[in-house]
Design a protein around this motif. Structure first.
Motif, PDB file in Angstrom:
ATOM      1  N   TRP A   1      51.072  37.215  59.512  1.00 34.18           N
ATOM      2  CA  TRP A   1      51.048  37.027  57.941  1.00 34.18           C
ATOM      3  C   TRP A   1      50.603  36.000  57.933  1.00 34.18           C
ATOM      4  CZ3 TRP A   1      51.980  41.048  54.962  1.00 34.18           C
ATOM      5  CH2 TRP A   1      52.965  42.244  55.710  1.00 34.18           C
ATOM      6  N   ARG A   2      49.770  35.837  56.902  1.00 34.58           N
ATOM      7  CA  ARG A   2      49.460  34.132  56.123  1.00 34.58           C
ATOM      8  C   ARG A   2      50.218  34.105  54.937  1.00 34.58           C
ATOM      9  NH1 ARG A   2      43.596  34.016  57.185  1.00 34.58           N
ATOM     10  NH2 ARG A   2      44.041  32.810  58.298  1.00 34.58           N
ATOM     11  N   VAL A   3      49.946  33.121  54.807  1.00 35.57           N
ATOM     12  CA  VAL A   3      50.645  32.564  53.707  1.00 35.57           C
ATOM     13  C   VAL A   3      49.603  32.007  52.147  1.00 35.57           C
ATOM     14  CG1 VAL A   3      52.861  31.116  52.309  1.00 35.57           C
ATOM     15  CG2 VAL A   3      53.098  32.156  54.138  1.00 35.57           C
ATOM     16  N   CYS A   4      49.718  32.324  51.721  1.00 37.91           N
ATOM     17  CA  CYS A   4      48.716  32.085  50.376  1.00 37.91           C
ATOM     18  C   CYS A   4      48.784  31.111  49.313  1.00 37.91           C
ATOM     19  CB  CYS A   4      47.574  32.641  50.209  1.00 37.91           C
ATOM     20  SG  CYS A   4      46.188  33.257  51.274  1.00 37.91           S
ATOM     21  N   VAL A   5      48.066  30.553  48.213  1.00 40.39           N
ATOM     22  CA  VAL A   5      48.957  29.891  47.135  1.00 40.39           C
ATOM     23  C   VAL A   5      47.798  30.852  45.857  1.00 40.39           C
ATOM     24  CG1 VAL A   5      49.213  28.417  45.844  1.00 40.39           C
ATOM     25  CG2 VAL A   5      49.260  28.065  47.713  1.00 40.39           C
ATOM     26  N   ASP A   6      47.648  31.581  44.848  1.00 43.18           N
ATOM     27  CA  ASP A   6      47.193  31.990  44.192  1.00 43.18           C
ATOM     28  C   ASP A   6      47.237  31.131  42.842  1.00 43.18           C
ATOM     29  OD1 ASP A   6      45.984  33.807  42.531  1.00 43.18           O
ATOM     30  OD2 ASP A   6      47.858  35.152  41.349  1.00 43.18           O
ATOM     31  N   TYR A   7      45.729  30.727  43.049  1.00 48.14           N
ATOM     32  CA  TYR A   7      45.586  29.436  42.246  1.00 48.14           C
ATOM     33  C   TYR A   7      44.035  30.567  40.646  1.00 48.14           C
ATOM     34  CZ  TYR A   7      46.892  26.092  45.130  1.00 48.14           C
ATOM     35  OH  TYR A   7      48.057  24.725  45.525  1.00 48.14           O
ATOM     36  N   THR A   8      44.606  31.069  41.108  1.00 46.85           N
ATOM     37  CA  THR A   8      43.218  31.845  40.058  1.00 46.85           C
ATOM     38  C   THR A   8      43.356  31.534  38.982  1.00 46.85           C
ATOM     39  OG1 THR A   8      44.235  33.927  40.951  1.00 46.85           O
ATOM     40  CG2 THR A   8      42.787  33.878  38.869  1.00 46.85           C
ATOM     41  N   ASN A   9      44.854  31.198  38.006  1.00 49.50           N
ATOM     42  CA  ASN A   9      44.359  29.587  36.725  1.00 49.50           C
ATOM     43  C   ASN A   9      44.222  28.995  36.838  1.00 49.50           C
ATOM     44  OD1 ASN A   9      47.561  31.533  37.423  1.00 49.50           O
ATOM     45  ND2 ASN A   9      45.923  32.335  35.255  1.00 49.50           N
ATOM     46  N   LEU A  10      44.148  28.355  37.883  1.00 48.42           N
ATOM     47  CA  LEU A  10      43.742  26.650  38.123  1.00 48.42           C
ATOM     48  C   LEU A  10      42.251  26.566  38.558  1.00 48.42           C
ATOM     49  CD1 LEU A  10      43.300  23.988  38.111  1.00 48.42           C
ATOM     50  CD2 LEU A  10      44.293  24.100  40.952  1.00 48.42           C
ATOM     51  N   ASN A  11      42.250  27.745  39.667  1.00 48.56           N
ATOM     52  CA  ASN A  11      40.447  27.681  39.697  1.00 48.56           C
ATOM     53  C   ASN A  11      39.846  28.205  38.334  1.00 48.56           C
ATOM     54  OD1 ASN A  11      40.620  27.465  42.721  1.00 48.56           O
ATOM     55  ND2 ASN A  11      41.311  29.151  42.907  1.00 48.56           N
ATOM     56  N   ASN A  12      40.399  28.913  37.657  1.00 50.34           N
ATOM     57  CA  ASN A  12      38.643  30.058  36.118  1.00 50.34           C
ATOM     58  C   ASN A  12      39.076  28.362  35.561  1.00 50.34           C
ATOM     59  OD1 ASN A  12      39.551  32.250  37.346  1.00 50.34           O
ATOM     60  ND2 ASN A  12      41.372  32.977  36.118  1.00 50.34           N
ATOM     61  N   ALA A  13      39.359  26.938  35.940  1.00 52.61           N
ATOM     62  CA  ALA A  13      39.669  26.323  34.733  1.00 52.61           C
ATOM     63  C   ALA A  13      39.411  25.147  35.511  1.00 52.61           C
ATOM     64  CB  ALA A  13      41.512  25.590  34.631  1.00 52.61           C
ATOM     65  N   CYS A  14      38.100  25.467  36.154  1.00 57.39           N
ATOM     66  CA  CYS A  14      37.362  24.269  36.871  1.00 57.39           C
ATOM     67  C   CYS A  14      36.060  24.970  36.779  1.00 57.39           C
ATOM     68  CB  CYS A  14      37.799  23.841  38.245  1.00 57.39           C
ATOM     69  SG  CYS A  14      39.219  23.294  38.760  1.00 57.39           S
ATOM     70  N   PRO A  15      35.273  24.061  37.093  1.00 61.36           N
ATOM     71  CA  PRO A  15      33.884  24.492  36.535  1.00 61.36           C
ATOM     72  C   PRO A  15      33.464  24.698  38.409  1.00 61.36           C
ATOM     73  CG  PRO A  15      33.807  22.234  36.155  1.00 61.36           C
ATOM     74  CD  PRO A  15      34.903  22.562  36.286  1.00 61.36           C
ATOM     75  N   LYS A  16      32.009  25.556  38.307  1.00 64.20           N
ATOM     76  CA  LYS A  16      31.744  25.530  39.790  1.00 64.20           C
ATOM     77  C   LYS A  16      30.900  24.496  40.709  1.00 64.20           C
ATOM     78  CE  LYS A  16      28.847  28.904  42.890  1.00 64.20           C
ATOM     79  NZ  LYS A  16      28.889  27.939  43.682  1.00 64.20           N
ATOM     80  N   ASP A  17      31.564  24.213  41.249  1.00 58.71           N
ATOM     81  CA  ASP A  17      30.315  22.530  41.888  1.00 58.71           C
ATOM     82  C   ASP A  17      29.664  23.302  42.450  1.00 58.71           C
ATOM     83  OD1 ASP A  17      29.216  20.530  43.735  1.00 58.71           O
ATOM     84  OD2 ASP A  17      31.029  20.362  44.335  1.00 58.71           O
TER      85      ASP A  17
END
Length: 184
Positions: free
Chosen positions: A72-88
């Motif tokens: 198993w892999r433990v991940c973090v759901d950063y969907t909301n945070l990632n949506n608030a950041c522009p693409k580099d």
């Protein structure tokens, strides 16, 4: 491993000023998943990759996803945070160009860094934005997490900086692999 010094590179989130912070509600986990999460948190704390946090503005959930071989892999759901950041827009190499650059080489070697993303520190002002909730408490990353937007660009930028004199001659850098080529 000590990691990369912040004067060389750190991961910045560049959250849009108009973005509203989001608190995800805690998810319920079966006891076997809670054990997996606790073991991962203990490892990350011991490695000093995360720290406890109180009253964060952003809060994401952990997710436990299956890997090959029944692990198993433990991940973090950063969907909301990632949506608030522009693409580099830092240019990532195309695999076809990397493959073409190996033509005529007598030997190829691949290097893979240990916990490569975790060797890059988070910008101190952005650490608490990476806060996540677990059954054991609230934590945030002190180092760059795989799930964060633009992590690949930050890592690519670092590798290009480190290998600058060799890129295009004896070394090619492709996100999480470094290709060393030799005419021998």
């Amino acid at each position: 491993m000590k990691g990369i010094h912040p004067s060389i590179v750190s991961h910045k989130l560049n959250v849009l000023p108009t973005a509203r912070s989001v608190w995800q509600r805690v998810r319920c986990f079966h006891s076997d998943r809670q054990k997996i999460i606790k073991e991962e948190i203990d490892k990350l704390l011991e490695a000093k990759f995360i720290r406890e946090v109180e009253y964060p503005d952003w809060l994401a959930n952990v997710v436990v996803v299956p890997k090959k071989e029944g692990k198993w892999r433990v991940c973090v759901d950063y969907t909301n945070l990632n949506n608030a950041c522009p693409k580099d827009s830092f240019p990532l190499p195309r695999i076809d160009q990397i493959v073409d650059s190996t033509t005529g080489q007598g030997m190829l070697s691949f290097l893979d860094a240990f916990s490569e993303y975790h060797q890059i520190p988070m910008a101190p002002a952005d650490e608490e934005k990476t806060a996540f909730i677990t059954p054991q408490g609230l934590y945030c990353y002190k180092v760059m997490s795989f799930e964060l937007k633009n992590a690949g660009a930050t890592y690519q930028r670092l590798m290009m900086k480190i290998f600058k004199p060799l890129v295009g001659r004896t070394v090619e850098v492709y996100i999480d692999d470094i290709l060393v080529k030799s005419k021998t």
